[in-house]
Design an enzyme around this catalytic site. Structure first.
Site, PDB file in Angstrom:
ATOM      1  N   ASN A   1      54.327   6.179   6.098  1.00  0.00           N
ATOM      2  CA  ASN A   1      54.112   7.362   5.253  1.00  0.00           C
ATOM      3  C   ASN A   1      53.295   7.043   4.007  1.00  0.00           C
ATOM      4  O   ASN A   1      53.065   7.917   3.162  1.00  0.00           O
ATOM      5  CB  ASN A   1      55.459   7.999   4.857  1.00  0.00           C
ATOM      6  CG  ASN A   1      56.325   7.072   4.009  1.00  0.00           C
ATOM      7  OD1 ASN A   1      55.899   5.996   3.589  1.00  0.00           O
ATOM      8  ND2 ASN A   1      57.566   7.491   3.765  1.00  0.00           N
ATOM      9  N   LEU A   2      52.882   5.770   3.872  1.00  0.00           N
ATOM     10  CA  LEU A   2      52.028   5.296   2.774  1.00  0.00           C
ATOM     11  C   LEU A   2      52.696   5.431   1.408  1.00  0.00           C
ATOM     12  O   LEU A   2      52.010   5.487   0.382  1.00  0.00           O
ATOM     13  CB  LEU A   2      50.663   6.009   2.774  1.00  0.00           C
ATOM     14  CG  LEU A   2      49.825   5.824   4.043  1.00  0.00           C
ATOM     15  CD1 LEU A   2      48.484   6.531   3.895  1.00  0.00           C
ATOM     16  CD2 LEU A   2      49.630   4.344   4.369  1.00  0.00           C
TER      17      LEU A   2
ATOM     18  N   THR B   1      54.590   3.054   0.161  1.00  0.00           N
ATOM     19  CA  THR B   1      54.379   1.722  -0.414  1.00  0.00           C
ATOM     20  C   THR B   1      53.288   0.953   0.324  1.00  0.00           C
ATOM     21  O   THR B   1      52.913  -0.135  -0.104  1.00  0.00           O
ATOM     22  CB  THR B   1      55.674   0.883  -0.376  1.00  0.00           C
ATOM     23  OG1 THR B   1      56.117   0.754   0.975  1.00  0.00           O
ATOM     24  CG2 THR B   1      56.770   1.537  -1.205  1.00  0.00           C
ATOM     25  N   GLY B   2      52.779   1.509   1.411  1.00  0.00           N
ATOM     26  CA  GLY B   2      51.700   0.875   2.167  1.00  0.00           C
ATOM     27  C   GLY B   2      50.353   1.464   1.797  1.00  0.00           C
ATOM     28  O   GLY B   2      50.261   2.497   1.112  1.00  0.00           O
TER      29      GLY B   2
ATOM     30  N   ASP C   1      56.644   9.790   8.044  1.00  0.00           N
ATOM     31  CA  ASP C   1      57.902   9.093   7.795  1.00  0.00           C
ATOM     32  C   ASP C   1      58.574   8.867   9.141  1.00  0.00           C
ATOM     33  O   ASP C   1      58.623   9.760   9.987  1.00  0.00           O
ATOM     34  CB  ASP C   1      58.790   9.937   6.882  1.00  0.00           C
ATOM     35  CG  ASP C   1      59.945   9.140   6.306  1.00  0.00           C
ATOM     36  OD1 ASP C   1      60.698   8.532   7.103  1.00  0.00           O
ATOM     37  OD2 ASP C   1      60.103   9.117   5.078  1.00  0.00           O
TER      38      ASP C   1
ATOM     39  N   ALA D   1      60.886   0.473   5.132  1.00  0.00           N
ATOM     40  CA  ALA D   1      62.101   0.357   4.320  1.00  0.00           C
ATOM     41  C   ALA D   1      61.730   0.416   2.850  1.00  0.00           C
ATOM     42  O   ALA D   1      60.561   0.369   2.484  1.00  0.00           O
ATOM     43  CB  ALA D   1      62.817  -0.963   4.616  1.00  0.00           C
TER      44      ALA D   1
ATOM     45  N   SER E   1      67.446  -8.974   6.419  1.00  0.00           N
ATOM     46  CA  SER E   1      67.283  -9.694   5.161  1.00  0.00           C
ATOM     47  C   SER E   1      68.393 -10.715   4.975  1.00  0.00           C
ATOM     48  O   SER E   1      69.529 -10.529   5.438  1.00  0.00           O
ATOM     49  CB  SER E   1      67.301  -8.690   3.999  1.00  0.00           C
ATOM     50  OG  SER E   1      67.448  -9.340   2.753  1.00  0.00           O
TER      51      SER E   1
ATOM     52  N   TYR F   1      71.423  -2.561  -0.849  1.00  0.00           N
ATOM     53  CA  TYR F   1      70.330  -2.975   0.040  1.00  0.00           C
ATOM     54  C   TYR F   1      70.843  -3.915   1.136  1.00  0.00           C
ATOM     55  O   TYR F   1      70.575  -3.724   2.322  1.00  0.00           O
ATOM     56  CB  TYR F   1      69.236  -3.650  -0.778  1.00  0.00           C
ATOM     57  CG  TYR F   1      68.125  -4.250   0.054  1.00  0.00           C
ATOM     58  CD1 TYR F   1      67.178  -3.437   0.670  1.00  0.00           C
ATOM     59  CD2 TYR F   1      68.019  -5.629   0.221  1.00  0.00           C
ATOM     60  CE1 TYR F   1      66.155  -3.983   1.435  1.00  0.00           C
ATOM     61  CE2 TYR F   1      67.002  -6.188   0.983  1.00  0.00           C
ATOM     62  CZ  TYR F   1      66.075  -5.360   1.577  1.00  0.00           C
ATOM     63  OH  TYR F   1      65.064  -5.901   2.333  1.00  0.00           O
TER      64      TYR F   1
END
Length: 308
Positions: A32-33, A35-36, A53, A74, A116, A140
């Site tokens: 969804n850009l 953070t990209g 999304d 994420a 993670s 998280y």
């Protein structure tokens, strides 16, 4: 083979996409850009991009057979998971459930999940084995752990192969130093480049197991392409098996920025931060016949050149 990479325009996701394309696979990126960035992706005939999304995806978005999904979409931030828990919950746990549902609808046989090291919480013993108790100390970490549990549960019933890659401290190109999602190494590098002070939350003795992003991308690629029996669930540490303290990290960086003469400042540790971290990676080596190709010193040198 054709793979979906969710979050494929982001930091790690774009390297996964790049590695898959370089090996001749078809890739559909869903991002969804938020953070990209599109500039993280090359113009490639085997690449399709869907700006969406992942929770809004449906089977009609994909017109051909999908062999596997690398799920990296994420909000990768411990701090933001405390500040805005509902939003981060939706971006992390709800997104994973949506991807599992998509696998069910499209009969996708394999899901490789970006988990993670935060699922372990405060380590009882080092190095950390995959059998180490999971006891997250942040929302998280909890979201990543429950995502794994959902994957394990559904792997047995769909059937679906689910591989959770528990990534430790990843760094490399395209990691933004001025973002809430940034890793400590990129922040330190940017501060040195600009001649600014470095802030360490704690006394600097805390240790981390840093791994270069291209090694992480290779792990995802091998996990996606490895034959695996349907219904299996596996979790693997993705790290180097070596740790360095934050003060030692500063000294390594000084080699590449000898003109930096500012100060190291110390601040109160942040909620969810652990003191020491080092992974045991023997299971990763055995499973994928994989061992990190980039030492910390070499990788930092490569990355530092891009900051000059």
């Amino acid at each position: 083979m054709h793979f979906i990479v969710t979050g494929g325009a982001g930091f790690i996701g774009s390297h996964v996409t790049e590695t898959l394309l370089s090996q001749g696979y078809r890739v559909t990126v869903v991002d969804n850009l938020s953070t990209g960035f599109l500039q993280n992706l090359s113009d490639h005939p085997n690449l399709q991009f869907i700006k969406k999304d992942v929770v809004d995806c449906n089977p009609q978005d994909f017109s051909s057979l999908i062999d596997g999904v690398a799920h990296l979409a994420a909000t990768p931030s411990v701090g933001l998971s405390w500040e805005n828990p509902l939003k981060v919950h939706n971006n992390n746990l709800s997104a994973t459930i949506s991807v599992i549902e998509l696998c069910k609808q499209l009969n996708i046989p394999k899901l490789v999940f970006a988990s993670s090291a935060s699922v372990y919480g405060n380590p009882i013993k080092l190095p950390i084995l995959e059998s180490h108790p999971t006891d997250p100390i942040s929302p998280y970490g909890l979201q990543k752990l429950v995502s794994e549990q959902y994957g394990q549960l559904f792997a047995e019933t769909l059937p679906l192969s689910f591989i959770a890659l528990r990534i430790f401290n990843v760094f490399g190109p395209r990691q933004l130093p001025n973002s809430s999602y940034s890793g400590v190494l990129s922040i330190f590098l940017n501060s040195m480049r600009q001649g600014q002070p470095i802030t360490i939350y704690g006394d600097g003795s805390q240790t981390r197991d840093f791994i270069y992003v291209k090694d992480v991308a290779n792990v995802f690629t091998q996990a996606l392409t490895l034959p695996l029996t349907l219904g299996q669930y596996k979790s693997y540490n993705v790290a180097t098996g070596h740790s360095v303290s934050l003060l030692e990290l500063v000294n390594i960086l000084k080699i590449w920025f000898p003109q930096w003469n500012s100060t190291v400042n110390f601040a109160t540790p942040r909620p969810g931060d652990i003191q020491h971290s080092r992974a045991e990676i023997s299971n990763l080596v055995s499973f994928l016949n994989f061992y990190p190709q980039f030492s910390l010193d070499v990788a930092i040198g490569m990355l530092a050149q891009t900051y000059k």
